[in-house]
Design a protein around this motif. Sequence first.
Motif, PDB file in Angstrom:
ATOM      1  N   GLY A   3      65.627  19.594 -53.156  1.00  0.00           N
ATOM      2  CA  GLY A   3      64.827  18.376 -53.186  1.00  0.00           C
ATOM      3  C   GLY A   3      65.272  17.421 -54.285  1.00  0.00           C
ATOM      4  N   ILE A   4      65.613  17.971 -55.489  1.00  0.00           N
ATOM      5  CA  ILE A   4      66.077  17.133 -56.596  1.00  0.00           C
ATOM      6  C   ILE A   4      67.379  16.434 -56.237  1.00  0.00           C
ATOM      7  CG2 ILE A   4      66.965  17.192 -58.969  1.00  0.00           C
ATOM      8  CD1 ILE A   4      65.010  19.467 -59.528  1.00  0.00           C
ATOM      9  N   LEU A  36      63.331  23.780 -56.869  1.00  0.00           N
ATOM     10  CA  LEU A  36      63.322  22.424 -56.310  1.00  0.00           C
ATOM     11  C   LEU A  36      64.718  21.843 -56.146  1.00  0.00           C
ATOM     12  CD1 LEU A  36      60.496  21.061 -58.663  1.00  0.00           C
ATOM     13  CD2 LEU A  36      60.191  21.911 -56.326  1.00  0.00           C
TER      14      LEU A  36
END
Length: 218
Positions: free
Chosen positions: A65-66, A62
């Motif tokens: 996205g993080i 992720l």
Amino acid sequence: MIAEILKNVAIVVVGLLPIMNPLTTIPLFMALTKHMSQDTRRLQARKACIYAFSILTAFLLLGNGIISLFGISLPGIRIAGGIIIMILALRMIFSGDDTSSAVDAEPSEIKKANLDYSFSPLAIPSLAGPGSIAVTMSFGSEIPPSHLIAGHMVVIVGIAITVGFAYLALSAAPWIEKALGDHGMQAVTKIMGFLLTCVAVQFLASGIRDFYVDFSQM
């Protein structure tokens, strides 16, 4: 197929282990856990490695996205990690220990020994620091679109093996401490505090440089 998988896992371990370098975490671990029991020390080592594995896996799956969600950049992570390491390193240099030594002498009053250092600074930024995160995300970006699941599993296995080496290193810390003795530990703590200061300066310098490069391209 198995040989190819093992080869790729080895590439991940070889690429990640020198960046994580768990040996540099041993002096910090020993300083932070000086007043803890052996069982608590082992628990701290185990939790730190579990957290490090979870952090690196999360950034693998992720990461982009993080970073986008919280508006965080890798230069920002480098600078934040450098500041944390700098503070701890200076305490190690000038006091021979960190704040875990600032406790009362009575065993019943030693509350600092119950503090949990496993997530920060042991897991992050020491084990799962900006460099480890960047390397993990780089491996993730090289996974072919046609082998996403298998590729991610290979990287995750590589992360697990690397973190396993880190756990072995931290678990050996008490024996290292016994071999060196109190005076030897103080000397090593100050030396490693200096080296950690150099690492912190490098983190800060590289983070500031990357910030400058990013802003100059805007």
